[in-house]
Design a protein around this motif. Structure first.
Motif, PDB file in Angstrom:
ATOM      1  N   CYS A 182       1.650  -9.555   4.015  1.00 33.78           N
ATOM      2  CA  CYS A 182       2.111  -8.744   2.878  1.00 33.78           C
ATOM      3  C   CYS A 182       3.601  -8.399   3.036  1.00 33.78           C
ATOM      4  O   CYS A 182       4.055  -8.038   4.125  1.00 33.78           O
ATOM      5  CB  CYS A 182       1.272  -7.456   2.838  1.00 33.78           C
ATOM      6  N   CYS A 192      -3.890  -5.827  -1.014  1.00 35.76           N
ATOM      7  CA  CYS A 192      -3.635  -5.678   0.421  1.00 35.76           C
ATOM      8  C   CYS A 192      -4.476  -4.521   0.960  1.00 35.76           C
ATOM      9  O   CYS A 192      -4.521  -3.442   0.359  1.00 35.76           O
ATOM     10  CB  CYS A 192      -2.152  -5.414   0.653  1.00 35.76           C
ATOM     11  N   TYR A 195      -3.954  -2.611   3.425  1.00 36.92           N
ATOM     12  CA  TYR A 195      -3.221  -1.530   4.108  1.00 36.92           C
ATOM     13  C   TYR A 195      -2.845  -0.401   3.141  1.00 36.92           C
ATOM     14  O   TYR A 195      -3.231   0.752   3.342  1.00 36.92           O
ATOM     15  CB  TYR A 195      -1.987  -2.134   4.790  1.00 36.92           C
ATOM     16  N   HIS A 196      -2.098  -0.717   2.067  1.00 35.64           N
ATOM     17  CA  HIS A 196      -1.696   0.327   1.116  1.00 35.64           C
ATOM     18  C   HIS A 196      -2.082  -0.005  -0.315  1.00 35.64           C
ATOM     19  O   HIS A 196      -1.582   0.606  -1.267  1.00 35.64           O
ATOM     20  CB  HIS A 196      -0.180   0.574   1.192  1.00 35.64           C
ATOM     21  N   GLY A 197      -2.904  -1.047  -0.456  1.00 35.74           N
ATOM     22  CA  GLY A 197      -3.488  -1.333  -1.763  1.00 35.74           C
ATOM     23  C   GLY A 197      -2.575  -1.968  -2.792  1.00 35.74           C
ATOM     24  O   GLY A 197      -2.866  -1.932  -3.987  1.00 35.74           O
ATOM     25  N   TRP A 198      -1.450  -2.545  -2.368  1.00 33.51           N
ATOM     26  CA  TRP A 198      -0.603  -3.235  -3.349  1.00 33.51           C
ATOM     27  C   TRP A 198      -1.392  -4.396  -3.942  1.00 33.51           C
ATOM     28  O   TRP A 198      -2.113  -5.108  -3.237  1.00 33.51           O
ATOM     29  CB  TRP A 198       0.679  -3.753  -2.687  1.00 33.51           C
ATOM     30  N   HIS A 225       5.154  -5.891   2.176  1.00 32.56           N
ATOM     31  CA  HIS A 225       5.424  -4.474   2.448  1.00 32.56           C
ATOM     32  C   HIS A 225       5.513  -4.202   3.951  1.00 32.56           C
ATOM     33  O   HIS A 225       6.585  -3.919   4.470  1.00 32.56           O
ATOM     34  CB  HIS A 225       4.338  -3.607   1.767  1.00 32.56           C
ATOM     35  N   ARG A 226       4.405  -4.344   4.674  1.00 36.84           N
ATOM     36  CA  ARG A 226       4.442  -4.135   6.125  1.00 36.84           C
ATOM     37  C   ARG A 226       3.713  -5.236   6.898  1.00 36.84           C
ATOM     38  O   ARG A 226       3.314  -5.048   8.043  1.00 36.84           O
ATOM     39  CB  ARG A 226       3.811  -2.779   6.504  1.00 36.84           C
ATOM     40  N   GLY A 227       3.482  -6.352   6.239  1.00 34.71           N
ATOM     41  CA  GLY A 227       2.978  -7.523   6.975  1.00 34.71           C
ATOM     42  C   GLY A 227       1.489  -7.547   7.265  1.00 34.71           C
ATOM     43  O   GLY A 227       1.039  -8.380   8.061  1.00 34.71           O
ATOM     44  N   ALA A 228       0.714  -6.644   6.658  1.00 29.36           N
ATOM     45  CA  ALA A 228      -0.744  -6.711   6.900  1.00 29.36           C
ATOM     46  C   ALA A 228      -1.305  -8.000   6.289  1.00 29.36           C
ATOM     47  O   ALA A 228      -0.727  -8.561   5.358  1.00 29.36           O
ATOM     48  CB  ALA A 228      -1.422  -5.491   6.289  1.00 29.36           C
TER      49      ALA A 228
HETATM   50 FE1  FES Z   1       0.417  -4.490   2.362  1.00 27.65          FE
HETATM   51 FE2  FES Z   1       1.446  -2.097   2.770  1.00 27.65          FE
HETATM   52  S1  FES Z   1       1.271  -3.717   4.162  1.00 27.65           S
HETATM   53  S2  FES Z   1       0.463  -2.852   1.010  1.00 27.65           S
END
Ligand code: FES
Ligand code: CO
Length: 337
Positions: free
Chosen positions: A62, A81, A83-86, A64-67
């Motif tokens: 992702c 995603c 992690y934060h639901g994007w 955002h932070r690579g999850a």
């Molecule tokens: Fe994917 Fe934050 S790492 S939404």
């Protein structure tokens, strides 16, 4: 899109990937509306199917932070995603960031996507940096679509580079040695009259191989010594091999996609078609025969050094029985130059 800078980051010499071609990477039925992780050339992608049945391929990490998106889920054709639901829609653009109360979604909130197609029971991924107009079409295997065939599929793992694995599929002269316990005849190792045929995506060779008497279930279909068996094997660039065996009682065809997970790991995803014993009851026997052949090849192929085939055609030796491998190496050389 994969490009030289990406390959450098991944530690891959660009030379080792044939670019701007369609790689068969997964079985069609393995990809559903749940995210599926795909590793190819050290890169992680996520595949999923949208509600209209189309396959999407996106980078897995992702922005955002690579999850890992492969651990997420699908919501109205968007991948979410964990992690934060994007939410990313099929073109890779982010359409929802749940934590935002005011303001817009940044334009850079976008995942890279790869062109993908589905055909012949496989999913094909275009790896390269060519523009869409330059993208060559998929290989043509009309025989795979014949409806009178019984097919089964399976996978086989190798701790070996995919090109060593692919070349093993083009090698006739090893059968009497490596497959003596299956079909190879150790008393007749000569390979005569190899007929090479070149076609748009690759090449094939046909020979008449000395065989041993059939074993197991196949004994029901033929008795006694076998005449030499017409065998055709070939490749379609970049990662397919096929084998056609004209048995006295029918035809056996195996198409195999050798998926390069990384430079030293390959998964062969094979589809085996037969014109005889077309009932489900014989599937297990057909499966076991295929796996047995791969298992006989495995220790030999994994022992080959160097692990990557040499770039220089003068480094290893070639005899007439190696003509098809040589053809593969020449085409590869041409595409890499
Ligand atoms: Fe994917 Fe934050 S790492 S939404
Ligand atoms: Co073999």
């Amino acid at each position: 899109m994969i490009c030289h800078s990406y390959l450098a980051i991944a530690g891959i010499k660009p030379n080792y990937m044939l670019k701007n071609l369609w790689y068969a990477v997964e079985f069609s039925d393995a990809v559903t509306t749940h995210p599926t992780l795909l590793k190819i050339f050290d890169r992680e992608l996520v595949l999923y199917r949208t509600s209209d049945g189309h396959i999407q391929a996106m980078a897995n990490a992702c922005v955002h932070r690579g999850a890992a998106l492969a651990n997420g889920w699908i919501d109205r054709d968007c991948i979410v995603c964990p992690y934060h639901g994007w939410h990313y829609q099929p073109d890779g653009s982010c359409v929802k960031i749940p934590s935002i109360t005011t303001g817009n979604i940044p334009k850079s909130a976008r995942m890279t996507t790869d062109p993908v197609q589905e055909k012949y029971g496989w999913i094909w991924l275009f790896l390269g940096d060519g523009s869409p107009g330059e993208i060559p079409s998929l290989p043509n295997f009309p025989q795979v679509e014949a409806s009178n065939l019984r097919s089964i599929q399976g996978e086989f793992d190798w701790n070996a580079n995919y090109e060593r694995v692919l070349e093993n599929g083009l090698d006739f002269a090893h059968a009497p040695f490596v497959h003596a316990g299956a079909f190879g005849n150790p008393d007749l190792p000569q390979i005569a009259d190899l007929e090479i045929e070149n076609f748009a995506e690759g090449a094939s060779a046909t020979v008449h191989l000395a065989a041993t008497p059939p074993q197991g279930l196949w004994k029901l279909l033929v008795r006694g010594e076998r005449a030499p068996i017409k065998t055709r094997t070939g490749f379609c660039l970049p990662n397919i091999t096929f084998l056609e065996v004209y048995l006295p009682f029918g035809q056996l065809t195996i198409w195999t996609a050798h998926v390069p997970i990384d430079l030293h790991t390959t998964v062969s995803k094979w589809i085996n078609f037969r014109t005889f014993f077309t009932g489900k009851w014989a599937d297990k026997d057909a499966y076991n025969r295929t796996i047995k052949i791969f298992e006989q090849d495995k220790p030999i192929v994994e022992s080959q050094r160097p692990q990557l085939i040499p770039d220089d055609l003068k480094t290893e030796l070639y005899v007439p029985a190696d003509a098809l491998q040589l053809q593969y190496r020449k085409l590869r050389q041409y595409l890499l130059s």
